[in-house]
Design a protein around this motif. Structure first.
Motif, short mmCIF file in Angstrom:
data_model
loop_
_atom_site.label_atom_id
_atom_site.label_comp_id
_atom_site.label_asym_id
_atom_site.label_seq_id
_atom_site.Cartn_x
_atom_site.Cartn_y
_atom_site.Cartn_z
N GLU A 96 20.84 -1.50 -55.69
CA GLU A 96 21.66 -0.49 -55.04
C GLU A 96 21.61 -0.64 -53.54
O GLU A 96 20.54 -0.87 -52.96
CB GLU A 96 21.18 0.90 -55.44
N TRP A 97 22.76 -0.55 -52.90
CA TRP A 97 22.84 -0.76 -51.47
C TRP A 97 22.11 0.34 -50.73
O TRP A 97 22.23 1.52 -51.05
CB TRP A 97 24.30 -0.81 -51.03
N VAL A 98 21.32 -0.06 -49.75
CA VAL A 98 20.55 0.87 -48.94
C VAL A 98 20.99 0.70 -47.49
O VAL A 98 21.09 -0.43 -47.01
CB VAL A 98 19.03 0.60 -49.06
N PRO A 99 21.25 1.77 -46.76
CA PRO A 99 21.67 1.64 -45.35
C PRO A 99 20.62 0.91 -44.53
O PRO A 99 19.42 0.95 -44.84
CB PRO A 99 21.83 3.09 -44.90
N TRP A 100 21.06 0.23 -43.48
CA TRP A 100 20.15 -0.57 -42.67
C TRP A 100 19.07 0.29 -42.03
O TRP A 100 17.93 -0.16 -41.85
CB TRP A 100 20.93 -1.30 -41.58
N SER A 101 19.41 1.55 -41.71
CA SER A 101 18.42 2.41 -41.07
C SER A 101 17.26 2.73 -42.00
O SER A 101 16.16 3.03 -41.55
CB SER A 101 19.08 3.71 -40.61
N GLU A 102 17.49 2.65 -43.33
CA GLU A 102 16.42 2.88 -44.30
C GLU A 102 15.73 1.59 -44.70
O GLU A 102 14.59 1.63 -45.17
CB GLU A 102 16.99 3.58 -45.54
N ARG A 103 16.40 0.46 -44.51
CA ARG A 103 15.77 -0.82 -44.84
C ARG A 103 14.87 -1.34 -43.73
O ARG A 103 13.98 -2.15 -43.99
CB ARG A 103 16.85 -1.89 -45.13
N LEU A 104 15.09 -0.88 -42.52
CA LEU A 104 14.34 -1.40 -41.38
C LEU A 104 12.88 -1.02 -41.49
O LEU A 104 12.53 0.10 -41.82
CB LEU A 104 14.93 -0.84 -40.08
N ARG A 105 12.01 -2.01 -41.20
CA ARG A 105 10.58 -1.82 -41.24
C ARG A 105 9.97 -2.26 -39.92
O ARG A 105 10.55 -3.08 -39.22
CB ARG A 105 9.96 -2.60 -42.41
N PRO A 106 8.80 -1.73 -39.57
CA PRO A 106 8.15 -2.18 -38.33
C PRO A 106 7.92 -3.68 -38.33
O PRO A 106 7.45 -4.25 -39.32
CB PRO A 106 6.81 -1.42 -38.33
N GLY A 107 8.29 -4.33 -37.24
CA GLY A 107 8.13 -5.77 -37.13
C GLY A 107 9.38 -6.55 -37.48
O GLY A 107 9.39 -7.78 -37.35
N ASP A 108 10.45 -5.89 -37.94
CA ASP A 108 11.68 -6.59 -38.31
C ASP A 108 12.50 -7.01 -37.10
O ASP A 108 13.29 -7.95 -37.19
CB ASP A 108 12.54 -5.72 -39.23
N MET A 109 12.34 -6.33 -36.00
CA MET A 109 13.15 -6.66 -34.82
C MET A 109 12.67 -7.95 -34.19
O MET A 109 11.47 -8.22 -34.12
CB MET A 109 13.10 -5.53 -33.80
N GLY A 110 13.63 -8.76 -33.74
CA GLY A 110 13.33 -10.01 -33.07
C GLY A 110 13.98 -10.07 -31.72
O GLY A 110 14.68 -9.14 -31.29
N PRO A 111 13.79 -11.18 -31.00
CA PRO A 111 14.41 -11.30 -29.67
C PRO A 111 15.93 -11.20 -29.76
O PRO A 111 16.56 -11.85 -30.59
CB PRO A 111 13.96 -12.70 -29.21
N GLY A 112 16.51 -10.37 -28.91
CA GLY A 112 17.96 -10.20 -28.88
C GLY A 112 18.49 -9.13 -29.81
O GLY A 112 19.67 -8.78 -29.72
N ASP A 113 17.65 -8.59 -30.71
CA ASP A 113 18.11 -7.55 -31.64
C ASP A 113 18.21 -6.21 -30.91
O ASP A 113 17.39 -5.90 -30.03
CB ASP A 113 17.15 -7.41 -32.82
N LEU A 114 19.20 -5.43 -31.30
CA LEU A 114 19.41 -4.10 -30.73
C LEU A 114 19.27 -3.06 -31.83
O LEU A 114 19.85 -3.22 -32.91
CB LEU A 114 20.79 -3.98 -30.07
N LEU A 115 18.51 -2.02 -31.57
CA LEU A 115 18.29 -0.95 -32.54
C LEU A 115 18.86 0.34 -32.00
O LEU A 115 18.24 1.00 -31.15
CB LEU A 115 16.79 -0.78 -32.83
N PRO A 116 20.06 0.73 -32.42
CA PRO A 116 20.64 1.99 -31.91
C PRO A 116 19.87 3.19 -32.45
O PRO A 116 19.41 3.20 -33.59
CB PRO A 116 22.07 1.94 -32.45
N THR A 117 19.73 4.19 -31.62
CA THR A 117 19.03 5.41 -31.98
C THR A 117 20.05 6.51 -32.24
O THR A 117 20.96 6.73 -31.44
CB THR A 117 18.07 5.84 -30.86
N ASP A 118 19.89 7.19 -33.36
CA ASP A 118 20.81 8.26 -33.73
C ASP A 118 20.75 9.37 -32.70
O ASP A 118 19.69 9.72 -32.17
CB ASP A 118 20.43 8.79 -35.11
N ALA A 119 21.92 9.95 -32.41
CA ALA A 119 21.98 11.04 -31.44
C ALA A 119 21.21 12.26 -31.93
O ALA A 119 20.74 13.07 -31.11
CB ALA A 119 23.43 11.42 -31.16
#
Length: 308
Positions: A96-119
Motif C-alpha cells: 500500500e502506498w505510503v506518503p513520503w512524509s511517513e516513509r522518511l526516516r532519520p538518515g535518509d537525507m543526502g547531499p542536495g536533498d530538500l525536506l519541506p516542513t509543513d506549515a
C-alpha cells in the motif's frame, strides 16, 4: 429485494456462452501467449457478464483478464464492453502506498536533498511576538525589518552593499536575535519534548553503555554544555574516543571515556604499628631446668635467677 436484483444474480445465457468473443478481446489487448484458461464468470447485472481468464504474464501471479460483455434487450447479438487486468483473491500486489512524509526516516537525507516542513508542523511555532503578523514569505515583521535596515545603513556607511553586518549590541534587533525571535519559527513545547525523548532514548541513562559506565556525563570534562532549556538535561560530547562524540547526550548518560575514569585510586596504607612501652614482657632465652629458671626482660636485665 427487487426483481432487478434477483435477475442480476443469474448470468444471461447468451452472454455466458460468449467465451470465444471474450477470449479474442483479451488476446487482442494483451501480449501474445499471456491469456490462459477460462477462470469463470460473474453476472454484473441484467444481460451483463464478466468472463475471467488466467494471466500468464511474469510478475502478475494471481491476476486475471476480465472481459465484460453485454446484450441489449431483445437482441440476439452479444457486444464487447471492456477488457481490464484485475487482481484475483490470491494475487501478488504491491504494498500500500505510503506518503513520503511517513516513509522518511532519520538518515535518509543526502547531499542536495530538500525536506519541506509543513506549515502546520506541531514541532514548530512562530518565532515572533506582537499583534502584527508578517507576510507568509517574510522571516521577520515589517517593523523589525525596517529597524535592521536602519542599523545596517548606520554601521555599513561607505562599505559594500552586500557586506553582512550583525545588529549592534544592545539594540532591539540584537536582543530579538539572542532570544531567537528573528527566526520565522522556533521549536514548540511539543517539539522540545519530542527531541528530548529521542535523545534520551539514544544516549540516555537506560542504554547499556550508560549502565556500565563508571560515572555520568554531568561530571565529565568532555561535556560541552548547550544553551536554552534543553541545556538543563543535555550537552554535547567532545571526546573523540567516545561512541557519542559529537552527539547530544543526556547528562545521565556515560561511557568508559569519562574524563576521570583513568584516575587510579591510591593504594591503601597500612596502619602504623602500636608499641606499648608501659610494661615489660619476660620471655625465656632457653628452656630452664626444673630446679630453676632464668628469665630476661626486654631490656636485657635478669629478671629471675634460681639454682638447685
Amino acid at each position: 429485494m427487487s426483481a432487478a436484483t434477483t435477475r442480476s444474480r443469474t448470468p444471461d445465457r447468451l452472454c455466458a456462452e460468449a467465451v470465444d468473443l471474450a477470449r479474442s478481446a483479451a488476446e487482442e489487448a494483451a501480449a501474445p501467449g499471456v491469456v490462459g484458461e477460462h477462470a469463470g464468470l460473474a453476472s454484473e447485472g441484467d444481460r451483463v457478464v464478466t468472463h475471467f481468464f488466467e494471466c500468464k504474464e511474469l510478475g502478475y501471479r494471481g491476476w486475471r483478464w476480465a472481459v465484460t460483455v453485454a446484450r441489449a434487450s431483445r437482441a440476439k447479438f452479444v457486444t464487447l464492453d471492456e477488457v481490464v487486468l484485475l487482481p484475483g483473491p490470491d494475487a501478488l500486489l504491491a504494498p500500500e502506498w505510503v506518503p513520503w512524509s511517513e516513509r522518511l526516516r532519520p538518515g535518509d537525507m543526502g547531499p542536495g536533498d530538500l525536506l519541506p516542513t509543513d506549515a502546520e508542523d506541531l514541532r514548530l511555532e512562530p518565532g515572533y511576538s506582537g499583534e502584527d503578523e508578517p507576510v507568509p514569505n517574510a522571516p521577520v515583521s515589517h517593523e523589525m525589518a525596517e529597524l535592521v535596515e536602519a542599523e545596517d545603513a548606520e554601521v555599513t556607511a561607505g562599505a559594500p552593499a552586500n557586506l553582512p553586518v550583525a545588529p549592534s549590541r544592545g539594540s532591539i534587533a540584537a536582543v530579538a536575535e539572542e532570544l531567537g525571535m528573528r527566526r520565522a519559527r522556533v521549536l514548540s513545547r511539543y517539539g522540545l519534548h519530542v527531541a528530548a525523548d529521542r535523545w534520551e532514548e539514544g544516549y540516555g541513562a537506560k542504554t547499556p553503555m550508560a549502565q556500565a559506565a563508571p560515572a555520568s556525563c554531568v561530571t565529565c570534562g568532555f561535556l560541552a554544555p548547550i544553551g536554552g532549556s534543553l541545556g538543563q538535561a543535555f550537552g554535547v560530547c567532545a571526546n573523540e574516543f567516545s561512541p557519542a562524540d559529537g552527539r547530544v547526550v543526556s547528562l545521565t548518560y556515560g561511557c568508559g571515556g569519562h574524563s576521570e575514569a583513568a584516575v587510579m585510586p591510591k593504594p591503601p596504607r597500612p596502619a602504623p604499628p602500636v608499641i606499648d612501652e608501659t610494661r615489660v614482657d619476660p620471655f625465656p632465652l632457653r628452656p630452664a631446668p626444673d630446679s630453676g629458671s632464668v628469665s630476661v626482660g626486654v631490656d636485657g636485665d635478669a629478671a629471675e635467677l634460681g639454682h638447685s
